[in-house]
Design a protein around this motif. Structure first.
Motif, PDB file in Angstrom:
ATOM      1  N   GLY A 357      14.906  17.357  -6.952  1.00  0.00           N
ATOM      2  CA  GLY A 357      15.977  16.905  -6.063  1.00  0.00           C
ATOM      3  C   GLY A 357      16.643  15.628  -6.538  1.00  0.00           C
ATOM      4  O   GLY A 357      17.775  15.327  -6.148  1.00  0.00           O
ATOM      5  N   ASP A 358      15.951  14.849  -7.402  1.00  0.00           N
ATOM      6  CA  ASP A 358      16.542  13.630  -7.960  1.00  0.00           C
ATOM      7  C   ASP A 358      17.591  14.000  -9.013  1.00  0.00           C
ATOM      8  O   ASP A 358      17.480  15.035  -9.691  1.00  0.00           O
ATOM      9  CB  ASP A 358      15.474  12.743  -8.604  1.00  0.00           C
ATOM     10  CG  ASP A 358      14.514  12.135  -7.590  1.00  0.00           C
ATOM     11  OD1 ASP A 358      14.816  12.199  -6.383  1.00  0.00           O
ATOM     12  OD2 ASP A 358      13.468  11.596  -8.000  1.00  0.00           O
ATOM     13  N   ALA A 359      18.587  13.132  -9.158  1.00  0.00           N
ATOM     14  CA  ALA A 359      19.694  13.414 -10.078  1.00  0.00           C
ATOM     15  C   ALA A 359      19.220  13.641 -11.518  1.00  0.00           C
ATOM     16  O   ALA A 359      19.787  14.458 -12.253  1.00  0.00           O
ATOM     17  CB  ALA A 359      20.709  12.271 -10.030  1.00  0.00           C
ATOM     18  N   SER A 360      18.177  12.912 -11.931  1.00  0.00           N
ATOM     19  CA  SER A 360      17.696  12.995 -13.323  1.00  0.00           C
ATOM     20  C   SER A 360      16.616  14.048 -13.517  1.00  0.00           C
ATOM     21  O   SER A 360      16.135  14.223 -14.644  1.00  0.00           O
ATOM     22  CB  SER A 360      17.135  11.641 -13.769  1.00  0.00           C
ATOM     23  OG  SER A 360      18.137  10.668 -13.817  1.00  0.00           O
ATOM     24  N   TYR A 361      16.218  14.729 -12.456  1.00  0.00           N
ATOM     25  CA  TYR A 361      15.018  15.578 -12.544  1.00  0.00           C
ATOM     26  C   TYR A 361      15.135  16.641 -13.637  1.00  0.00           C
ATOM     27  O   TYR A 361      14.237  16.783 -14.468  1.00  0.00           O
ATOM     28  CB  TYR A 361      14.723  16.235 -11.196  1.00  0.00           C
ATOM     29  CG  TYR A 361      13.503  17.126 -11.232  1.00  0.00           C
ATOM     30  CD1 TYR A 361      12.219  16.572 -11.304  1.00  0.00           C
ATOM     31  CD2 TYR A 361      13.627  18.518 -11.246  1.00  0.00           C
ATOM     32  CE1 TYR A 361      11.098  17.387 -11.364  1.00  0.00           C
ATOM     33  CE2 TYR A 361      12.508  19.332 -11.306  1.00  0.00           C
ATOM     34  CZ  TYR A 361      11.248  18.761 -11.371  1.00  0.00           C
ATOM     35  OH  TYR A 361      10.128  19.566 -11.436  1.00  0.00           O
ATOM     36  N   GLU A 362      16.230  17.378 -13.657  1.00  0.00           N
ATOM     37  CA  GLU A 362      16.339  18.484 -14.615  1.00  0.00           C
ATOM     38  C   GLU A 362      16.365  17.987 -16.054  1.00  0.00           C
ATOM     39  O   GLU A 362      15.705  18.558 -16.938  1.00  0.00           O
ATOM     40  CB  GLU A 362      17.577  19.324 -14.301  1.00  0.00           C
ATOM     41  CG  GLU A 362      17.405  20.168 -13.048  1.00  0.00           C
ATOM     42  CD  GLU A 362      18.573  21.100 -12.802  1.00  0.00           C
ATOM     43  OE1 GLU A 362      19.432  21.244 -13.707  1.00  0.00           O
ATOM     44  OE2 GLU A 362      18.627  21.681 -11.706  1.00  0.00           O
ATOM     45  N   SER A 363      17.114  16.926 -16.314  1.00  0.00           N
ATOM     46  CA  SER A 363      17.166  16.401 -17.688  1.00  0.00           C
ATOM     47  C   SER A 363      15.819  15.796 -18.079  1.00  0.00           C
ATOM     48  O   SER A 363      15.373  15.944 -19.228  1.00  0.00           O
ATOM     49  CB  SER A 363      18.283  15.369 -17.838  1.00  0.00           C
ATOM     50  OG  SER A 363      18.086  14.275 -16.968  1.00  0.00           O
ATOM     51  N   TYR A 364      15.150  15.142 -17.115  1.00  0.00           N
ATOM     52  CA  TYR A 364      13.812  14.571 -17.380  1.00  0.00           C
ATOM     53  C   TYR A 364      12.825  15.678 -17.756  1.00  0.00           C
ATOM     54  O   TYR A 364      12.097  15.565 -18.747  1.00  0.00           O
ATOM     55  CB  TYR A 364      13.326  13.786 -16.160  1.00  0.00           C
ATOM     56  CG  TYR A 364      11.826  13.664 -16.070  1.00  0.00           C
ATOM     57  CD1 TYR A 364      11.130  12.796 -16.916  1.00  0.00           C
ATOM     58  CD2 TYR A 364      11.086  14.437 -15.178  1.00  0.00           C
ATOM     59  CE1 TYR A 364       9.747  12.705 -16.869  1.00  0.00           C
ATOM     60  CE2 TYR A 364       9.708  14.350 -15.121  1.00  0.00           C
ATOM     61  CZ  TYR A 364       9.047  13.493 -15.970  1.00  0.00           C
ATOM     62  OH  TYR A 364       7.676  13.412 -15.924  1.00  0.00           O
TER      63      TYR A 364
END
Length: 486
Positions: A357-364
């Protein structure tokens, strides 16, 4: 400079504990590699290779691994809070890295990352780490139990300093072991009590071996204070099974030993049938509470998928000690004032990365999984290549960042090593370096069953370099055996 004989400080007059201390990971072979690197720079083409490939140390970013974007964004914003006031920041940085940096800065007095902190580390960061530990283990964690350190190594030194009173005090250490342990035991004047991992069972840890070595040490008048367990293993790469961990906890409880749990490779698991369980989780799941088992757990920002070695961050979680002993641990920590703040921030991020749900989650997740999957492929490629070499056997790397193959050296090579006044595996590693530019660490630097020879090789060179390393290593090994064949 005056001659050594007339100098106020000579090798003979320095602390003998310093002379006894050795650290093979940055020893003679690495020093020679650095000289060869200098030669390549000043005189290109003068050696049979065009670059030095450092497979001696777990230093991922030096070999091309990229840092995790979210971690570095938060660190940049925390270190330069003025960026948070600039309109373009919301375009250049993710919204959750901005929010996390603001949260971190709100926990730092004066928002000053250049100031000393509390000697255990910034309280808000310790809170975040405690939350991460609790989420990982399913059992509560307390920020007051956490001591933030400049990597895991100072925490190890702190405990050796606390536990070792004289050579009559011993620490049970695995053999092979990470040389930090033998070095710190020597520096603090104690005795290393070895227990041997079983190479034939994938570097298994047998309780019968622990009992045998403990009894042997006690019969010699040594008071054994603690047991070191490295899980996943360094240099051996094994991941302990849950049942085995329960036996280890029971052993420490029954024998009155402090359990020193080196868990810095907890994110580095490469096999589907094994998972990381912290010793704290195991102890709590067995019903043992704070008062039942003195346990020190180590974590570092240098390993895992993050590889932030140069930022020097980590922590030790100290449980099961009396308040009076805890005061002494805090006192020793306060002598060093505090660990560096960048390392503290990164330790909090490692234990509390972006969530769904965090903005960086997928890239992280993409960055994390990309690194870990690549490490698993590299480990398998190197393991297969080593097992294809004549006289070499290599156990599977279930975790960590290393392979530790056994090399059966011809008698002529062993004799040549003696003539050169080198350990046979050091002689092999030095020959490998001079022929190929590949730097590995001899097994003698980690300890090994007498009469066996190994080397430790990291799996960290970038994936596109692995085929070249394999071909260099294969050609060298064939040439070495042909030269010294009995």
């Amino acid at each position: 400079m005056g001659s050594d004989a007339t100098a106020p400080v000579t090798v003979e007059s320095i602390n003998p504990k310093v002379l006894k201390c050795e650290y093979a990971v940055r020893g003679e072979i690495v020093t020679h590699a650095q000289r060869l690197q200098q030669q390549l720079q000043t005189n290109p083409g003068s050696l049979p290779f065009d670059e030095i490939i450092y497979c001696n140390i777990g230093n991922p970013q030096s070999l091309g691994q990229q840092p995790i974007t979210f971690f570095r964004e938060v660190l940049a914003l925390s270190d330069h809070p003025a960026l948070l006031e600039k309109p373009e920041t919301s375009i250049l940085f993710s919204s959750d890295s901005i929010a996390r940096a603001q949260q971190i800065l709100s926990s730092i007095p004066g928002k000053a990352t250049g100031a000393y902190s509390h000697s255990q580390g910034i309280k808000g960061l310790r809170d975040a780490i405690a939350e991460g530990i609790a989420a990982r283990d399913g059992f509560p964690a307390n920020a007051d139990d956490i001591f933030l350190t400049d990597g895991a190594s100072p925490g190890v030194h702190n405990m050796m300093q606390l536990l070792l009173r004289s050579e009559s005090d011993g620490i049970l250490c695995p053999i092979p072991q990470y040389p930090l342990y033998s070095a710190s035991i020597a520096l603090h004047g104690g005795t290393l009590v070895p227990y041997y991992l079983d190479e034939a069972t994938g570097w298994g840890l047998e309780i019968s071996e622990l009992k045998k070595q403990l009894e042997d040490a006690r019969s010699k008048g040594i008071t054994v204070r603690a047991l070191v367990v490295i899980n996943p293993g360094n240099p051996t790469g094994q991941v302990l099974a849950e049942e085995n961990q329960k036996q280890i906890v029971e052993f420490c409880k029954n024998e009155g030993l402090v359990l020193l749990a080196d868990e810095v490779y907890q994110e580095n698991i490469y096999v589907d049938d094994k998972k990381f369980n912290s010793f704290k989780k195991i102890a709590r799941s067995m019903g043992y509470g704070e008062e039942d088992l003195p346990l020190v757990s180590y974590q570092s920002i240098s390993k895992g998928y993050y590889g932030e070695c140069g930022k020097r961050g980590g922590y030790m979680e100290v449980t099961g000690f009396s308040s009076s002993v805890r005061e002494q641990i805090y006192k020793v920590a306060s002598v060093n004032l505090c660990s560096n703040i960048s390392g503290q921030i990164l330790a909090s991020l490692v234990m509390n990365p972006p969530k769904l749900g965090d903005a960086s989650y997928e890239s992280y997740v993409a960055e994390r999984d990309g690194i870990l999957k690549s490490l698993a492929r590299r480990a398998k490629a190197l393991e297969d290549a080593l097992n294809n070499l004549e006289g070499v056997t290599c156990n599977k790397a279930e975790g960590a960042m290393y392979l530790f193959p056994q090399v059966r050296l011809p008698e002529k090579a062993i004799e040549a090593a003696k003539e050169a006044k080198k350990a046979p595996d050091a002689f092999y590693a030095l020959s490998l370096l001079e022929s190929t530019g590949v730097v590995v660490v001899p097994g003698s630097g980690f300890g090994q069953v007498p009469g066996t020879y190994h080397f430790r090789c990291t799996i960290l060179p970038q994936e596109d370099k692995i085929p070249a390393i394999i071909s260099r290593l294969t050609a060298f090994h064939e040439s070495f055996l042909n030269k010294y064949r009995d």
